[in-house]
Each structure stands twice: as C-alpha cells, then as structure tokens.
Motif scaffolding. Structure first.
Motif: not given
Length: 241
Positions: A214-235
């Motif tokens: 959980s976190g802001s969309p920007q924080e999550l994308k930065a953490k997992y080094r991806v460009n979208n939330l779908e990538g965050v979810f998979l990672a």
C-alpha cells in the motif's frame, strides 16, 4: 489525530476458507483510498466489514473512533454495493426518496439532496421511470446517487463505475475529487480500472485475503521501478510467493 478508519489484525473466514488474514490499515479523513485486486481477493469482504454489514472473526474495525458494527454510524456512511439493491417497481425518484427518508433530514434539505444526487449521475430526466425500465448502467448510477443522498462523511463505493460510460465516469470522478478537497470527505473505492486507481491518494493491493502493498501510486511505482500500477501489482505478487 486519529484516522477516519482504522483496521487492525483483521481476520475473516467462511467455513474452512480464510477470506481475510492479518489486515491492517489506516485511512485518513479527506483521503481517497483505493482497493485493487482480482475477483475473490477479499476486497468486497473487507468493504463489508468496514461498513459494518459483517463482523470480523478476529481484529477490530474502528470508524470515526467507534467499533464496527455500529448502527449509530449509518448516518455518517454512504455505501454503494457491487450489486444494486433497488426497488424495481418504484420510480427512480421514489427510490431516492425512500432511502433519503431513512436519514435525519428535514423535507427541504431532503429534496435538495435528491436533486443534487440525481443531477450528479445525470438521471434527473429519468427519475419518473420505474427502475425496472432502467438499463444496468442507469441502475449503477441510481445506486451511487442513493449512496450520496444523505451527505455522508464517509463514502464507500464497491466497483462504482462498472457499466458506466467514459464521459459520465469522468464527471463522477470530478465530483469525488470535489467532495475530497472541498468537503474533506473520506472516500473508499474498489476498482479493477488502473487509471482510476491512479487517481487515489493511497492504493492497497489485495490478493488472497492479504494486503500485498500500500502507498500512493507514485511511491509504489518508484519503489518497484515500474511505470504503472499493474506492474506494481505483478512485482509485489512475485515478491510474496
């Protein structure tokens, strides 16, 4: 200052199946908080526990400082379920009037709220029709109007834009942003639509009854080094296997 909604150590099972386990979260006032995850992940069960429709097996849910379930808090919560709970033999206006009458409002205020809610979802010209004549999208729009009609402090929406056309979806999101910024409403949504999740202040990713991340969309994308939330979810899912 305490959060608007606090969930601690939440567990819920149905028979031998554990639907939610070890769920902790805090949702602040004036925040749009999104749950995303596949069907069957536990999102709707979590929503029902927050609303007070169901009770946890373990853990606590506190809304506005009070333990749920709590009937006295219904005045403060607007809830739009995934399945429309409408009276098909009544008109749209009769449905709105009935649900508005359940709350403590004077007649003049009630009429103003009904007009506001109907206009928001673009149903003003359809209020005289029986709900049985409504399309699926119109029923979703009426359900959203009912959730808003009593001006709740907390708005909880389970898949609110399913079956709604893109133009109306945009106007609904504009109003949700207004409710958040101008009226400090706390808004929870579940969604499968990633561009809607991007508009949330905080996103919780739910899978197999647990919050993966959980976190802001920007924080999550930065953490997992991806460009979208779908990538965050998979990672995030790969990390927890």
């Amino acid at each position: 200052m305490q959060p608007s909604i606090a969930v601690n150590g939440l567990k819920k099972s149905f028979g031998s199946k554990t639907v939610l386990s070890e769920v902790d979260l805090a949702i602040e006032a004036g925040e749009i908080y999104g749950f995303i995850g596949p069907s069957g992940s536990g999102k709707t069960t979590l929503i029902k526990l927050i609303v007070g429709i169901s009770s946890p097996d373990q853990g606590t849910v506190r809304v506005l400082g009070k333990d749920m379930p709590n009937l006295s808090l219904l005045q403060n919560i607007g809830y739009m379920a995934q399945s429309d709970a409408l009276y098909n033999d009544l008109t749209g206006k009769e449905n709105l009037t009935f649900f508005a009458s359940l709350y403590q409002m004077k007649k003049e205020e009630r009429n103003k709220r009904i007009a506001y809610a109907a206009e928001l979802v673009k149903l003003t010209d359809e209020l005289g029709k029986k709900v049985a004549q409504y399309s699926g999208g119109m029923k979703r729009r009426l359900s959203l109007a009912i959730a808003l009609v009593h001006d709740p402090d907390i708005l909880i929406l389970d898949e609110p834009t399913v079956g709604i056309d893109p133009e109306l979806r945009l106007s609904i999101w504009e109003e949700l942003m207004h409710l958040k910024t101008e009226q400090n409403k706390t808004i929870i949504i579940t969604t499968h639509v990633m561009d809607e999740a991007e508009k949330c202040d905080v996103v919780a990713m739910v899978r197999n009854g647990k919050i993966l991340e959980s976190g802001s969309p920007q924080e999550l994308k930065a953490k997992y080094r991806v460009n979208n939330l779908e990538g965050v979810f998979l990672a995030a899912g790969r990390e927890r296997r």
